[in-house]
Every structure is written in structure tokens, then in C-alpha cells.
Design a protein around this motif. Structure first.
Motif, PDB file in Angstrom:
ATOM      1  N   LYS A 148      46.859  49.496  55.084  1.00  0.00           N
ATOM      2  CA  LYS A 148      45.709  50.301  54.719  1.00  0.00           C
ATOM      3  C   LYS A 148      44.553  49.355  54.415  1.00  0.00           C
ATOM      4  CE  LYS A 148      43.934  53.661  51.372  1.00  0.00           C
ATOM      5  NZ  LYS A 148      44.232  54.466  50.175  1.00  0.00           N
ATOM      6  N   THR A 149      43.478  49.485  55.163  1.00  0.00           N
ATOM      7  CA  THR A 149      42.330  48.597  54.980  1.00  0.00           C
ATOM      8  C   THR A 149      41.643  48.899  53.653  1.00  0.00           C
ATOM      9  OG1 THR A 149      41.983  48.455  57.367  1.00  0.00           O
ATOM     10  CG2 THR A 149      40.127  47.853  55.941  1.00  0.00           C
ATOM     11  N   LEU A 150      41.330  47.840  52.941  1.00  0.00           N
ATOM     12  CA  LEU A 150      40.619  47.965  51.669  1.00  0.00           C
ATOM     13  C   LEU A 150      39.177  47.550  51.906  1.00  0.00           C
ATOM     14  CD1 LEU A 150      43.312  46.365  49.305  1.00  0.00           C
ATOM     15  CD2 LEU A 150      43.008  48.775  49.929  1.00  0.00           C
ATOM     16  N   ASP A 151      38.300  48.509  51.868  1.00  0.00           N
ATOM     17  CA  ASP A 151      36.884  48.247  52.171  1.00  0.00           C
ATOM     18  C   ASP A 151      36.143  47.799  50.915  1.00  0.00           C
ATOM     19  OD1 ASP A 151      34.536  48.049  53.532  1.00  0.00           O
ATOM     20  OD2 ASP A 151      34.081  50.200  53.498  1.00  0.00           O
ATOM     21  N   ILE A 152      36.564  46.677  50.357  1.00  0.00           N
ATOM     22  CA  ILE A 152      35.957  46.104  49.155  1.00  0.00           C
ATOM     23  C   ILE A 152      35.973  44.586  49.297  1.00  0.00           C
ATOM     24  CG2 ILE A 152      36.425  47.948  47.487  1.00  0.00           C
ATOM     25  CD1 ILE A 152      39.057  46.681  46.861  1.00  0.00           C
ATOM     26  N   PRO A 153      35.075  43.907  48.591  1.00  0.00           N
ATOM     27  CA  PRO A 153      35.056  42.435  48.682  1.00  0.00           C
ATOM     28  C   PRO A 153      36.353  41.830  48.153  1.00  0.00           C
ATOM     29  CG  PRO A 153      33.025  43.271  47.694  1.00  0.00           C
ATOM     30  CD  PRO A 153      33.973  44.412  47.757  1.00  0.00           C
ATOM     31  N   VAL A 154      36.743  40.724  48.737  1.00  0.00           N
ATOM     32  CA  VAL A 154      37.937  40.007  48.281  1.00  0.00           C
ATOM     33  C   VAL A 154      37.578  39.212  47.016  1.00  0.00           C
ATOM     34  CG1 VAL A 154      39.692  38.300  48.854  1.00  0.00           C
ATOM     35  CG2 VAL A 154      38.793  39.827  50.639  1.00  0.00           C
ATOM     36  N   PRO A 155      38.273  39.444  45.904  1.00  0.00           N
ATOM     37  CA  PRO A 155      37.930  38.726  44.664  1.00  0.00           C
ATOM     38  C   PRO A 155      38.419  37.273  44.694  1.00  0.00           C
ATOM     39  CG  PRO A 155      39.843  40.110  44.302  1.00  0.00           C
ATOM     40  CD  PRO A 155      39.376  40.409  45.699  1.00  0.00           C
ATOM     41  N   ASP A 156      37.851  36.457  43.814  1.00  0.00           N
ATOM     42  CA  ASP A 156      38.298  35.066  43.691  1.00  0.00           C
ATOM     43  C   ASP A 156      39.701  34.980  43.109  1.00  0.00           C
ATOM     44  OD1 ASP A 156      35.890  34.148  44.670  1.00  0.00           O
ATOM     45  OD2 ASP A 156      34.973  33.997  42.685  1.00  0.00           O
ATOM     46  N   ARG A 157      39.991  35.887  42.161  1.00  0.00           N
ATOM     47  CA  ARG A 157      41.315  35.936  41.550  1.00  0.00           C
ATOM     48  C   ARG A 157      41.860  37.353  41.640  1.00  0.00           C
ATOM     49  NH1 ARG A 157      41.536  35.302  36.172  1.00  0.00           N
ATOM     50  NH2 ARG A 157      39.290  35.606  35.902  1.00  0.00           N
ATOM     51  N   ILE A 158      43.134  37.458  41.924  1.00  0.00           N
ATOM     52  CA  ILE A 158      43.785  38.764  42.043  1.00  0.00           C
ATOM     53  C   ILE A 158      44.784  38.919  40.906  1.00  0.00           C
ATOM     54  CG2 ILE A 158      45.318  40.186  43.453  1.00  0.00           C
ATOM     55  CD1 ILE A 158      44.112  38.819  45.915  1.00  0.00           C
ATOM     56  N   ALA A 170      40.776  40.167  39.099  1.00  0.00           N
ATOM     57  CA  ALA A 170      41.154  39.592  37.807  1.00  0.00           C
ATOM     58  C   ALA A 170      39.957  39.327  36.918  1.00  0.00           C
ATOM     59  CB  ALA A 170      41.949  38.306  38.019  1.00  0.00           C
ATOM     60  N   SER A 171      38.779  39.133  37.507  1.00  0.00           N
ATOM     61  CA  SER A 171      37.594  38.845  36.706  1.00  0.00           C
ATOM     62  C   SER A 171      36.988  40.119  36.126  1.00  0.00           C
ATOM     63  CB  SER A 171      36.549  38.106  37.546  1.00  0.00           C
ATOM     64  OG  SER A 171      37.059  36.872  38.013  1.00  0.00           O
ATOM     65  N   SER A 172      36.768  41.115  36.974  1.00  0.00           N
ATOM     66  CA  SER A 172      36.120  42.353  36.531  1.00  0.00           C
ATOM     67  C   SER A 172      37.111  43.431  36.113  1.00  0.00           C
ATOM     68  CB  SER A 172      35.242  42.903  37.656  1.00  0.00           C
ATOM     69  OG  SER A 172      36.046  43.325  38.758  1.00  0.00           O
ATOM     70  N   LYS A 173      38.389  43.232  36.433  1.00  0.00           N
ATOM     71  CA  LYS A 173      39.465  44.203  36.183  1.00  0.00           C
ATOM     72  C   LYS A 173      39.260  45.502  36.967  1.00  0.00           C
ATOM     73  CE  LYS A 173      41.552  41.407  33.403  1.00  0.00           C
ATOM     74  NZ  LYS A 173      40.666  40.259  33.600  1.00  0.00           N
ATOM     75  N   ALA A 174      38.489  45.419  38.059  1.00  0.00           N
ATOM     76  CA  ALA A 174      38.333  46.586  38.935  1.00  0.00           C
ATOM     77  C   ALA A 174      39.609  46.770  39.762  1.00  0.00           C
ATOM     78  CB  ALA A 174      37.134  46.388  39.864  1.00  0.00           C
ATOM     79  N   LEU A 175      40.045  48.019  39.893  1.00  0.00           N
ATOM     80  CA  LEU A 175      41.267  48.319  40.631  1.00  0.00           C
ATOM     81  C   LEU A 175      41.048  48.131  42.130  1.00  0.00           C
ATOM     82  CD1 LEU A 175      44.190  49.434  40.604  1.00  0.00           C
ATOM     83  CD2 LEU A 175      43.196  51.730  40.796  1.00  0.00           C
ATOM     84  N   PRO A 199      46.199  42.868  30.456  1.00  0.00           N
ATOM     85  CA  PRO A 199      44.868  42.958  29.835  1.00  0.00           C
ATOM     86  C   PRO A 199      44.587  44.357  29.301  1.00  0.00           C
ATOM     87  CG  PRO A 199      44.751  41.808  31.949  1.00  0.00           C
ATOM     88  CD  PRO A 199      46.128  42.389  31.849  1.00  0.00           C
ATOM     89  N   SER A 200      43.811  44.408  28.232  1.00  0.00           N
ATOM     90  CA  SER A 200      43.467  45.702  27.626  1.00  0.00           C
ATOM     91  C   SER A 200      42.745  46.600  28.618  1.00  0.00           C
ATOM     92  CB  SER A 200      42.586  45.479  26.391  1.00  0.00           C
ATOM     93  OG  SER A 200      43.251  44.714  25.425  1.00  0.00           O
ATOM     94  N   ALA A 201      41.875  45.990  29.445  1.00  0.00           N
ATOM     95  CA  ALA A 201      41.134  46.781  30.430  1.00  0.00           C
ATOM     96  C   ALA A 201      42.076  47.408  31.439  1.00  0.00           C
ATOM     97  CB  ALA A 201      40.106  45.898  31.135  1.00  0.00           C
ATOM     98  N   VAL A 202      43.129  46.684  31.814  1.00  0.00           N
ATOM     99  CA  VAL A 202      44.111  47.234  32.760  1.00  0.00           C
ATOM    100  C   VAL A 202      44.887  48.363  32.100  1.00  0.00           C
ATOM    101  CG1 VAL A 202      46.224  46.705  34.032  1.00  0.00           C
ATOM    102  CG2 VAL A 202      44.300  45.113  34.101  1.00  0.00           C
ATOM    103  N   LYS A 203      45.264  48.173  30.836  1.00  0.00           N
ATOM    104  CA  LYS A 203      45.977  49.243  30.131  1.00  0.00           C
ATOM    105  C   LYS A 203      45.125  50.509  30.071  1.00  0.00           C
ATOM    106  CE  LYS A 203      48.779  46.307  27.089  1.00  0.00           C
ATOM    107  NZ  LYS A 203      49.065  45.950  25.679  1.00  0.00           N
ATOM    108  N   THR A 204      43.836  50.333  29.800  1.00  0.00           N
ATOM    109  CA  THR A 204      42.935  51.485  29.722  1.00  0.00           C
ATOM    110  C   THR A 204      42.841  52.186  31.065  1.00  0.00           C
ATOM    111  OG1 THR A 204      41.640  50.393  27.991  1.00  0.00           O
ATOM    112  CG2 THR A 204      40.593  52.204  29.168  1.00  0.00           C
ATOM    113  N   LEU A 205      42.708  51.398  32.141  1.00  0.00           N
ATOM    114  CA  LEU A 205      42.634  51.987  33.484  1.00  0.00           C
ATOM    115  C   LEU A 205      43.921  52.711  33.838  1.00  0.00           C
ATOM    116  CD1 LEU A 205      40.803  49.171  35.486  1.00  0.00           C
ATOM    117  CD2 LEU A 205      39.943  51.468  35.022  1.00  0.00           C
ATOM    118  N   GLN A 206      45.058  52.135  33.440  1.00  0.00           N
ATOM    119  CA  GLN A 206      46.335  52.775  33.748  1.00  0.00           C
ATOM    120  C   GLN A 206      46.463  54.114  33.020  1.00  0.00           C
ATOM    121  OE1 GLN A 206      48.641  51.891  35.956  1.00  0.00           O
ATOM    122  NE2 GLN A 206      47.282  50.215  36.559  1.00  0.00           N
TER     123      GLN A 206
END
Length: 494
Positions: free
Chosen positions: A407-417, A433-438, A470-477
């Protein structure tokens, strides 16, 4: 019989552990005795230094004040001597005039007597003796140079040992472990205005309490903390717990440490398993790098042509070379499966780790797999592996793969995953990993232990473990699960 033997073995094991703890405690007591002796000697030496310093100050003050008295004495004597010289000269002049006046009384000639009287009168009028102040210019008193040390003596007599600050009390309820940081808070049992700063010590342990093995971990120190709270950041939680303790210090002395507290530092720690890697991969702990010469040495020995071979070999052109002599038994993966696995399996719970790729990396995958990934299988191309794949060869593509579907992900590739795995909840998510965007989420039911998996071609990957979720990941989950979450078209029930 077997049951009694097992019971005895458990007793033996318990006694061995207890004996180790007692030995450790005895060593600690002996070390404390030695420290008491050393610290007592140091205290006496410091006391001597303080009194020697006080004596030095007093001696210096005495010399300075004595010098002032001597200067005052010299000033007064000089003034009196100057006045004495003036008086002596005036007296001499006055005596000469007296003698002249007496002699003039014998003059018989009236005219001469009148002239002599006039001259004597003029001389007397101008005589210095009649302009002298017959009062000393300075007094002989030196009382203004006296000192009174009565107050200072009372102050010195009141000098006592500086009170040792009481041990702080750590507020466990206010302590926080989150985002690879530990925030610790404490308070003093009573107000003490003489406290200058605090010292925080911490050490890692795998025991729910103080370390039980001699020399297991040494205390790390953070000094000169002015507040009653401190945050330890950038930690790697490669142990289960963290011991912390605090002491208060005034200008001269440090108090006893607080009762240590043990905080849980739960995180997933693993290294890359070099025995599982493809021959074309160079693995060091948490770093894997593409090695285009892997296994090619044996071909040179056999006389095969390698001179014209490019140093960067396309996956399509890679050959299967003999490995037995080149790298022992490293034949877990072969062919185009440029894969290495983690050495620790995920069997339950929620875990998180991060991956950073070199900027010139041509192709890599990050994900998880069951142990049954085949020798020639690639991550995401089987029903027992899940990953996201980045391909920078010719053009950049970013996709999520599972069961040979992408499945193609139409988003920029982050520096850290960032990789988040909720084994019990059947969820595998990838984040910036930097912005915690899913980036992407797989939902399934994991039926076997999962191993972290990595594929790399032309470049290198660095894996960071010992990280908390990360807390941000817990919140997103929580948000995603609360909304029901979007189901990926690549998900399956394993």
C-alpha cells in the motif's frame, strides 16, 4: 524423591541468594566503617584549617591595628617635637631681648635710652614668644586606639558545628517516568533556610529495590540542584528499574541521603542478531550496514572474475556465494533477502523502538516477523511479516507491505521511524519519530512471538532501543482506538 530433591534445590538456591545479600551487606558495613574513619580524619583536618584561617585573620588584624597605633604615635610625637622646637627658638629670642632690655636700663643718656627703649619695644612686639600657643597641639591620650572584643568573644564562644541538613523526603506520587525521562520531586521535612543546594544520585538495576549484587551499578551524580525537582532526560531504559536518592547541602556540609526510591523503567531492549543476518550485511550491536563484498572472497580464491564487478551490486545481480569459510554458519538469510533480525522476541505488552537510515541508503524495510521467515523470504512478502518499505533506487517510493501486498504511503519519508507494537492488542504502527505523526497501522491477531526485522541494501540502519512508548504515541493510540481506527487493506488475522 524427585519432589524432595527439587525442594532442596530451591532451598539451596534461596540460601545462596541470601548469603550473597548478607555478604554484600557485610561489605557495605565494612566500607561504611572505613568511610567513617576517613571522614572523621577529614573533619578534623578541615577544623584545623578553619581555626588556622581564623588565627591567620586575627594575626593579620592585630598587625594592621598595631601598625595604625604606631603611626598615630609617630604623628603625635612629630607634632609635639615641632611645637617643642618652636618654643625653644622663641625662648632663646625672648632671653636675648631680656638681656638687651636689662643692659639698656644702665644707659645714662636720655636720648640713647629713649632710642633703645623704642627698639626693644618694637622687637618685643614682633617676638615669636608672644605668638606661641602654650597648649600642646595633640594630647597624649591613645584611648581612641583601643578595641573591645567582648561581642566577638561571645560570638566565637557561640560557634558550634554547622547543623547537618535533614534528609529530604522523595514525593513518590509526584515522580514521573515518561518519554525516556524521569522527573523526581522531593521536600524537606522542615524548613531550613541554610540549605544551599541538593545532590541527586541515581543508578540502574534489574531488582525492585536496591541492587543485590556487589558492584552491580555505580551511582551517577547530579550536583548543585537549586530546586526541589529535577528531570533526568535522554535516558536509555536498558534495565527494569532506577534507584534514586537525594541529599541536601548547606555551605559546609551535606546531610544524609533520603531513603532511596525505585521507579520502574519499562522498555524493550534488543540488539541485532548477527548470526541471523544475510552474508552481505555487516552487523554491530544496533547497527547494520550493506557490505557488497560479503562472501565474495571465496570466489577470488577459486579464480573467478571479480575485477569488473561494481562495488554497489543490485539486488537482482547478487549471487549466492559459499559462506562456510567466509563467515562461519551465517546462512539464516540468503539470495535477495538482505535481512537481519533482533535477538529478543516480543511475546506480550506494548513496545517501541526507532530506526534511522543513512541518507544515501537505497532500499530498506523496517518491521516485525514470526520466527518462521524463510531463508529467501523478504519482509512484508509473507503472511507472517509486516513492514514499511522505502526504496530510493531511481525514484523514491514509500509503502506498507504484508502478505506480498503493498500500500503506497503518500507522505514524506521521515529521518527516523518509530515502531510501536501492541502484541496483545494486535496492532503494529509506524510513526515519524520526530513529530510522532502516524505513518501506517497494521491490525491483526498475533499468534506467535514477534522478532524485529530489518532489510537493508546499499546503506546502513541504526536501531535505538531501550525507549519507552512516547506519551504522544499513547495519546494517538487512545484516540485511534476510541474512534475505532481505520483498518488497513493489508491486515489479516494470522
Amino acid at each position: 524423591m524427585d519432589e524432595e530433591r527439587e525442594t532442596l534445590q530451591r532451598i539451596v538456591s534461596t540460601l545462596v541468594n541470601k548469603n550473597d545479600e548478607i555478604h554484600n551487606f557485610i561489605d557495605m558495613l565494612n566500607h561504611t566503617i572505613s568511610n567513617v574513619q576517613v571522614n572523621s580524619s577529614n573533619a578534623i583536618s578541615e577544623l584545623d584549617e578553619e581555626f588556622d584561617g581564623l588565627y591567620s585573620v586575627l594575626h593579620e588584624m592585630k598587625g594592621s591595628m598595631a601598625n595604625t597605633i604606631q603611626q598615630e604615635e609617630a604623628r603625635k610625637i612629630q607634632a609635639l617635637q615641632d611645637q617643642l622646637s618652636q618654643c625653644s627658638r622663641a625662648l632663646e629670642s625672648s632671653e636675648e631681648l631680656l638681656e638687651l632690655a636689662v643692659q639698656s636700663l644702665d644707659i645714662k643718656n636720655p636720648v640713647e635710652l629713649l632710642e633703645a627703649a623704642r627698639q626693644i619695644k618694637d622687637s618685643v612686639t614682633m617676638a615669636s614668644a608672644f605668638r606661641l600657643s602654650l597648649k600642646p597641639k595633640v594630647s597624649d591620650s591613645m584611648t581612641h586606639m583601643m578595641v573591645d572584643f567582648a561581642l566577638e568573644k561571645r560570638m566565637l564562644q557561640a560557634v558550634k558545628f554547622l547543623p547537618v541538613p535533614k534528609a529530604p523526603e522523595i514525593d513518590v506520587a509526584a515522580c514521573l517516568v515518561a518519554d525516556n525521562c524521569i522527573t523526581i520531586s522531593w521536600r524537606m521535612p522542615e524548613e531550613d533556610s541554610r540549605i544551599d543546594h541538593f545532590v541527586l544520585e541515581y543508578r540502574k538495576t534489574n531488582f525492585d529495590g536496591l541492587p543485590r549484587l556487589k558492584g552491580e551499578q555505580r551511582w551517577e551524580l547530579v550536583d548543585y540542584i537549586k530546586a526541589t525537582q529535577y528531570t533526568l532526560s535522554g535516558l536509555k531504559f536498558d534495565t527494569k528499574y532506577m534507584n534514586l536518592r537525594v541529599q541536601a547541602c548547606n555551605k559546609a556540609v551535606a546531610g544524609e541521603y533520603s531513603d532511596p526510591v525505585t521507579l520502574e523503567t519499562k522498555a524493550f531492549v534488543f540488539s541485532l542478531d548477527s548470526t541471523s543476518s544475510h552474508l552481505n550485511l555487516k552487523v554491530e550491536d544496533t547497527y547494520v550496514e550493506w557490505d557488497p563484498t560479503g562472501g565474495k572472497g571465496q570466489e577470488k580464491i577459486k579464480g573467478k572474475e571479480n575485477k569488473n564487478r561494481s562495488t554497489t551490486v543490485s539486488p537482482k545481480r547478487s549471487t549466492n556465494s559459499p559462506r562456510a569459510l567466509a563467515r562461519g554458519s551465517r546462512d539464516r538469510f540468503a539470495g535477495e533477502s538482505y535481512t537481519v533480525l533482533g535477538d529478543t522476541a516480543v511475546e506480550s505488552g506494548q513496545h517501541y523502538w526507532e530506526v534511522r537510515a543513512q541518507k544515501d541508503c537505497k532500499s530498506y524495510s523496517v518491521g516485525v516477523t514470526y520466527r518462521n521467515l524463510g531463508k529467501f523470504d523478504q519482509l512484508g512478502k509473507t503472511n507472517s511479516s509486516w513492514c514499511i518499505h522505502i526504496n530510493n533506487w531511481l525514484q523514491t517510493t514509500f509503502s506498507a507491505k504484508h502478505n506480498n501486498k503493498a500500500k503506497t504511503l503518500d507522505i514524506p519519508v521521515p529521518d527516523r521511524i518509530g515502531v510501536y507494537c501492541d502484541f496483545d492488542g494486535g496492532q503494529l504502527s509506524f510513526y515519524n519519530a520526530s513529530s510522532k505523526a502516524l505513518l501506517h497501522t497494521f491490525r491483526t491477531k498475533f499468534t506467535q512471538p514477534l522478532l524485529p526485522g530489518f532489510m537493508i541494501w546499499c546503506g546502513g540502519l541504526t536501531v535505538t532501543t531501550g525507549l519507552q512508548v512516547p506519551s504522544a504515541v499513547k495519546t494517538l493510540q487512545k484516540s485511534e482506538n476510541g474512534l475505532g481506527g481505520s483498518t488497513s487493506s493489508l491486515n489479516n488475522v494470522a
